[in-house]
Scaffold this motif. Structure first.
Motif, mmCIF file in Angstrom:
data_model
loop_
_atom_site.group_PDB
_atom_site.id
_atom_site.type_symbol
_atom_site.label_atom_id
_atom_site.label_comp_id
_atom_site.label_asym_id
_atom_site.label_seq_id
_atom_site.Cartn_x
_atom_site.Cartn_y
_atom_site.Cartn_z
ATOM 1 N N THR A 175 0.821 -1.207 -0.335
ATOM 2 C CA THR A 175 0.019 -0.347 -0.072
ATOM 3 C C THR A 175 0.762 1.085 0.453
ATOM 4 O O THR A 175 2.209 1.409 -0.112
ATOM 5 N N ILE A 176 0.364 2.365 -0.103
ATOM 6 C CA ILE A 176 1.225 3.650 0.101
ATOM 7 C C ILE A 176 2.280 3.499 1.718
ATOM 8 O O ILE A 176 3.152 3.960 1.551
ATOM 9 N N LEU A 177 1.952 2.773 2.822
ATOM 10 C CA LEU A 177 2.929 2.571 3.545
ATOM 11 C C LEU A 177 3.813 1.825 3.221
ATOM 12 O O LEU A 177 5.062 2.185 3.854
ATOM 13 N N GLU A 178 3.463 0.858 2.492
ATOM 14 C CA GLU A 178 5.515 0.025 2.433
ATOM 15 C C GLU A 178 5.618 0.498 1.240
ATOM 16 O O GLU A 178 6.812 1.197 1.483
ATOM 17 N N HIS A 179 4.846 1.253 0.003
ATOM 18 C CA HIS A 179 6.001 2.276 -1.129
ATOM 19 C C HIS A 179 6.636 3.462 -0.611
ATOM 20 O O HIS A 179 7.174 3.922 -0.511
ATOM 21 N N LEU A 180 5.984 4.274 0.652
ATOM 22 C CA LEU A 180 6.829 5.654 1.235
ATOM 23 C C LEU A 180 7.728 5.471 1.998
ATOM 24 O O LEU A 180 8.883 6.046 2.502
ATOM 25 N N ASP A 181 7.485 4.186 2.996
ATOM 26 C CA ASP A 181 8.291 3.467 3.577
ATOM 27 C C ASP A 181 8.664 4.428 5.112
ATOM 28 O O ASP A 181 10.146 4.612 5.364
ATOM 29 N N LEU A 182 7.472 5.707 5.811
ATOM 30 C CA LEU A 182 8.288 6.484 6.801
ATOM 31 C C LEU A 182 8.710 6.228 7.680
ATOM 32 O O LEU A 182 8.465 5.288 8.085
ATOM 33 N N SER A 183 9.534 7.329 8.346
ATOM 34 C CA SER A 183 10.116 7.170 9.426
ATOM 35 C C SER A 183 8.974 7.556 10.484
ATOM 36 O O SER A 183 8.289 8.494 9.622
ATOM 37 N N PRO A 184 9.405 7.207 11.991
ATOM 38 C CA PRO A 184 8.003 7.654 13.175
ATOM 39 C C PRO A 184 7.798 9.422 12.197
ATOM 40 O O PRO A 184 7.007 10.152 12.659
ATOM 41 N N SER A 185 8.776 9.534 12.650
ATOM 42 C CA SER A 185 9.470 10.949 12.981
ATOM 43 C C SER A 185 8.676 11.679 11.201
ATOM 44 O O SER A 185 7.970 12.940 11.384
ATOM 45 N N ALA A 186 9.154 11.750 9.941
ATOM 46 C CA ALA A 186 8.056 11.714 8.698
ATOM 47 C C ALA A 186 7.097 11.261 9.180
ATOM 48 O O ALA A 186 5.432 12.327 8.470
ATOM 49 N N ILE A 187 5.681 10.284 9.698
ATOM 50 C CA ILE A 187 4.586 10.071 9.851
ATOM 51 C C ILE A 187 4.430 11.281 10.427
ATOM 52 O O ILE A 187 3.136 11.379 10.420
ATOM 53 N N ARG A 188 4.560 11.665 11.491
ATOM 54 C CA ARG A 188 4.475 12.676 12.413
ATOM 55 C C ARG A 188 4.204 14.032 11.859
ATOM 56 O O ARG A 188 3.391 14.652 11.925
ATOM 57 N N ASP A 189 4.781 14.094 11.271
ATOM 58 C CA ASP A 189 4.869 15.581 9.954
ATOM 59 C C ASP A 189 4.188 15.226 9.090
ATOM 60 O O ASP A 189 3.465 16.631 9.256
ATOM 61 N N ALA A 190 3.716 13.611 8.340
ATOM 62 C CA ALA A 190 2.903 14.133 7.725
ATOM 63 C C ALA A 190 1.726 14.107 8.174
ATOM 64 O O ALA A 190 0.324 14.831 7.861
ATOM 65 N N TYR A 191 1.099 13.564 9.603
ATOM 66 C CA TYR A 191 0.180 14.049 10.824
ATOM 67 C C TYR A 191 -0.112 15.034 10.290
ATOM 68 O O TYR A 191 -1.040 15.568 10.371
ATOM 69 N N ALA A 192 0.742 15.820 11.110
ATOM 70 C CA ALA A 192 0.750 17.209 10.958
ATOM 71 C C ALA A 192 -0.162 17.491 9.428
ATOM 72 O O ALA A 192 -0.563 19.018 10.042
ATOM 73 N N ASP A 193 0.990 17.463 9.414
ATOM 74 C CA ASP A 193 0.341 18.690 7.394
ATOM 75 C C ASP A 193 -1.355 18.071 7.196
ATOM 76 O O ASP A 193 -2.016 18.553 6.941
ATOM 77 N N TYR A 194 -1.580 16.809 7.440
ATOM 78 C CA TYR A 194 -2.810 16.578 7.455
ATOM 79 C C TYR A 194 -4.231 17.066 8.191
ATOM 80 O O TYR A 194 -4.953 17.754 7.623
ATOM 81 N N VAL A 195 -3.357 17.397 9.742
ATOM 82 C CA VAL A 195 -4.265 17.696 10.273
ATOM 83 C C VAL A 195 -4.353 19.160 9.896
ATOM 84 O O VAL A 195 -5.190 20.251 10.339
ATOM 85 N N GLN A 196 -3.532 19.884 10.092
ATOM 86 C CA GLN A 196 -3.266 21.660 8.873
ATOM 87 C C GLN A 196 -4.518 21.869 7.732
ATOM 88 O O GLN A 196 -5.100 22.347 7.946
ATOM 89 N N ALA A 197 -4.559 20.751 6.944
ATOM 90 C CA ALA A 197 -5.580 20.272 5.792
ATOM 91 C C ALA A 197 -7.062 19.967 6.322
ATOM 92 O O ALA A 197 -7.575 20.788 5.617
ATOM 93 N N VAL A 198 -7.052 19.562 6.912
ATOM 94 C CA VAL A 198 -9.011 19.138 7.723
ATOM 95 C C VAL A 198 -9.382 20.030 8.576
ATOM 96 O O VAL A 198 -10.189 20.369 8.534
ATOM 97 N N ASN A 199 -8.455 21.025 9.020
ATOM 98 C CA ASN A 199 -8.883 22.012 9.819
ATOM 99 C C ASN A 199 -8.959 23.064 9.028
ATOM 100 O O ASN A 199 -9.561 24.621 9.220
ATOM 101 N N SER A 200 -8.413 23.064 7.910
ATOM 102 C CA SER A 200 -8.412 25.078 7.592
ATOM 103 C C SER A 200 -9.733 24.907 5.968
ATOM 104 O O SER A 200 -10.723 24.105 5.853
#
Length: 353
Positions: free
Chosen positions: A328-353
């Protein structure tokens, strides 16, 4: 010129309408289903027990079995209790956990099963999978799909709104799951079943764009039909692939890491689908999913179902372990925990805007 076709495993009958339970006795009297009238009925201790009094006159030769929960142990005990009963078929009457336990038990003793759903929480009413709690947390077990589906919309209206809304999250997650499957085809060469994708994605798109509310019979009918189509799509493909991608990996990880939490499956996979779509860069789709989840009171942020940002990050990082070999996209990107945290922060900002 030869005509090339394939047989599609699907229920013998599907009844979705108000008052459908009143026809259950006549449906089960069909000689193709039961020649002797000997039927085992698995019921929940809640809604199933309350419906027993209504149904017993229709099913005079049935034996009734109460199912306490949706655990593997309970499903095994149910199968053992039915042995020697010489039944023609089994009826699972209740919510998703009861139907999953009944599907597993029926498979264990070699009986066909009819699913009579009292809520629309997820696509287990028609899927070839039984999801049961076990000592390791929660497992998915392959079983034959139900040969019949009965959904009484009058009964569904009496179910908790949160439980029914969860079914919408489960169906909408099909869109993300199909996108993950097609991503795997492009990257790894995995074969995609186009018919299964067409059915699963159409079911998801219908709910994504349906303007109704859970008070509308039209939406409840569309949801029930979509759950059936999702189950048939899985039967066609021979796996959960058309309805289970990164969205479900995230949900399974939450179940494994935090087994005491009480979020609904559909709530978790709906959130997982929105976040997975964000990771794939599908901004418009992410916005549509978030909008529709919110419209039905479903969560779009981890905190809304009791998970912190750190817990959600850990779950996303662990998620690929729940489905080894699935891409899936998770295996494809193979993100580190810090990269996931950053991506989730971006996601939250996007859904709250």
């Amino acid at each position: 010129m030869p005509v090339l076709t394939r047989l599609i495993p699907s229920p013998v009958f599907v009844e979705i309408r108000p008052g459908a339970l009143d026809a259950l006795g006549g449906i089960l009297a069909d000689q193709r289903l039961s020649t002797s009238g000997r039927i085992a009925v698995a019921i929940s201790t809640g809604s199933g027990s309350r419906l027993r009094e209504r149904l017993e006159p229709q099913l005079p030769s049935a034996d009734w079995y109460e199912v306490v929960d949706g655990t593997l142990d309970c499903a095994v005990r149910l199968a053992d209790a039915m042995r020697g009963g010489h039944y023609d078929l089994m009826v699972g009457l209740g919510g998703g956990k009861i139907i999953d336990a009944a599907k597993y038990a029926a498979a264990r003793v070699g009986l066909p099963i009819v699913a009579v759903s009292t809520n629309l929480a997820h696509d287990g009413i028609c899927s070839p999978v039984a999801t049961l709690d076990n000592d390791a947390g929660r497992g998915s077990y392959g079983v034959p799909g139900p040969i019949g589906i009965v959904v009484d919309l009058d009964v569904i209206r009496q179910a908790p709104v949160r439980v029914v809304a969860a079914g919408i999250g489960d169906v909408i997650s099909n869109i993300s799951a199909c996108a993950d499957w097609e991503l795997s085809q492009r990257v790894t060469g995995e074969k995609v079943d186009g018919l299964a994708v067409a059915m699963a994605r159409s079911a998801g798109e219908n709910l994504l764009r349906h303007p109704g509310t859970l008070k509308d019979a039209d939406l409840l009918t569309a949801l029930a039909e979509a759950l059936v189509l999702s189950g048939i799509a899985m039967n066609i493909s021979g796996s959960t692939r058309p309805s289970s991608g990164a969205c479900h990996e995230i949900s399974h990880a939450l179940d494994v890491l935090y087994p005491k939490r009480s979020a609904q499956h559909g709530e978790q996979v709906g959130l997982g689908a929105a976040f997975a779509s964000h990771l794939r860069g599908e901004r418009e789709l992410t916005g549509l999913i978030v909008e529709r989840l919110r419209a039905h009171g479903l969560p779009v942020r981890a905190e809304q179902i009791g998970f912190t940002e750190a817990e959600f990050t850990d779950a996303v990082h662990y998620a690929p372990n729940t489905r080894p070999g699935r891409f899936t996209i998770l295996e494809h990107l193979d993100l580190s925990p810090s990269a996931i945290r950053d991506a989730y922060a971006d996601y939250v900002q996007a859904v709250n805007s």
